[in-house]
Scaffold this motif. Structure first.
Motif, short mmCIF file in Angstrom:
data_model
loop_
_atom_site.label_atom_id
_atom_site.label_comp_id
_atom_site.label_asym_id
_atom_site.label_seq_id
_atom_site.Cartn_x
_atom_site.Cartn_y
_atom_site.Cartn_z
N LEU A 39 0.84 -1.20 0.00
CA LEU A 39 0.00 0.00 0.00
C LEU A 39 0.88 1.26 0.00
O LEU A 39 0.66 2.18 -0.79
N TYR A 42 2.43 1.89 -3.40
CA TYR A 42 1.49 2.48 -4.37
C TYR A 42 1.35 3.99 -4.15
O TYR A 42 1.33 4.77 -5.10
N ILE A 43 1.25 4.38 -2.88
CA ILE A 43 1.06 5.81 -2.59
C ILE A 43 2.33 6.59 -2.93
O ILE A 43 2.28 7.63 -3.59
N ASN A 46 2.65 6.80 -6.83
CA ASN A 46 1.64 7.52 -7.60
C ASN A 46 1.24 8.88 -7.02
O ASN A 46 0.67 9.71 -7.73
N ALA A 218 -4.05 -4.19 -1.51
CA ALA A 218 -3.33 -2.93 -1.34
C ALA A 218 -3.77 -1.90 -2.37
O ALA A 218 -3.94 -0.71 -2.06
N SER A 219 -4.00 -2.33 -3.60
CA SER A 219 -4.40 -1.38 -4.65
C SER A 219 -5.81 -0.85 -4.38
O SER A 219 -6.12 0.30 -4.67
N TYR A 222 -5.40 1.73 -1.74
CA TYR A 222 -4.77 2.89 -2.39
C TYR A 222 -5.79 3.72 -3.17
O TYR A 222 -5.84 4.95 -3.05
N ARG A 223 -6.65 3.06 -3.95
CA ARG A 223 -7.64 3.83 -4.73
C ARG A 223 -8.63 4.54 -3.81
O ARG A 223 -9.03 5.67 -4.08
N LYS A 226 -6.85 7.58 -2.60
CA LYS A 226 -6.74 8.61 -3.63
C LYS A 226 -8.06 9.38 -3.76
O LYS A 226 -8.09 10.61 -3.85
#
Length: 236
Positions: A39, A42-43, A46, A218-219, A222-223, A226
């Motif tokens: 996680l 990803y942050i 991105n 994790a994605s 993450y989304r 976001k």
């Protein structure tokens, strides 16, 4: 400063001498750490403007109040605890995201009690936690006196997480719940505790220990982050 989301603390539950719940071939502390690191990655990749702080990046033991203290010290805008569930009923499966709150539901209370009982591993826990006893219902009255100022934001983020798990990752979502977690109660910011699935369910354990499963979970978080960040930033 205007309220924006630019620091996040990611807390991988358990660690070191505290392995958390156990699956047939896995420990909660390892699953939580893998998902937490993915996680964070990803942050960082991105959303480079967001500062990511980890309570742990390896297999070390942390007291519950240390976890909250890290979040408070870094003045985090969001605190995310990552956990994995277990249930005597091995058929139980699915994700659930908790925010701080009192609950009349015994099963939510049981999850909180299990996570809070980590306190008993700490030396001098009585002084440390102001006489709080995770086993005693009376201790939880303390929580009711401070209904969190961050509840609305915490709920908003929690719903986004479960929504991602259900609609994008394709997990079975058990929904957003409230329970009296010490670690959520002691943080001065929106905070959630995510139970990513049940290690006690063999199918779900396979998913939770797989590289692909961990990446998808994790994605999803993450989304949700976001989306939450965009929403909060837009209001200011």
């Amino acid at each position: 400063r205007e309220y924006t989301v630019d620091t996040i603390v990611i807390d991988a539950g358990h660690g070191g001498k505290d392995s958390g719940t156990l699956g047939k071939n896995s420990k909660e502390k390892d699953v939580a750490l893998s998902i937490a690191l993915k996680l964070g990655h990803y942050i960082e990749t991105n959303l480079p403007d967001v500062r990511v702080v980890y309570t742990r990046k390896d297999d070390k033991y942390l007291e519950l109040d240390e976890r909250a203290a890290i979040a408070n010290k870094h003045k985090a805008d969001l605190f995310i605890c990552i956990h994995a569930n277990a249930n005597p009923n091995v058929k139980a499966f699915g994700t659930e995201t908790f925010v701080m709150g009192l609950t009349k539901e015994q099963k939510n209370f049981d999850v909180a009690k299990r996570e809070n009982s980590v306190i008993l591993l700490d030396e001098n826990y009585k002084e440390h936690y102001e006489g709080f006893d995770p086993e005693s219902p009376e201790s939880y009255i303390l929580f009711s006196l401070t209904q969190s100022a961050y509840q609305e934001s915490s709920l908003s983020f929690a719903y986004k997480v479960e929504n991602q798990f259900k609609n994008r990752v394709g997990r079975s979502s058990r929904g957003v719940k409230q329970a009296p977690f010490w670690v959520l109660w002691s943080t001065a910011m929106p905070s959630v505790l995510i139970e990513t699935g049940f290690l006690s369910n063999m199918e779900e354990e396979k998913y939770l220990t797989s590289e692909r499963g961990q990446e998808l979970l994790a994605s999803g978080i993450y989304r949700a982050f976001k989306e939450y960040k965009a929403e909060v930033d837009a209001m200011n």
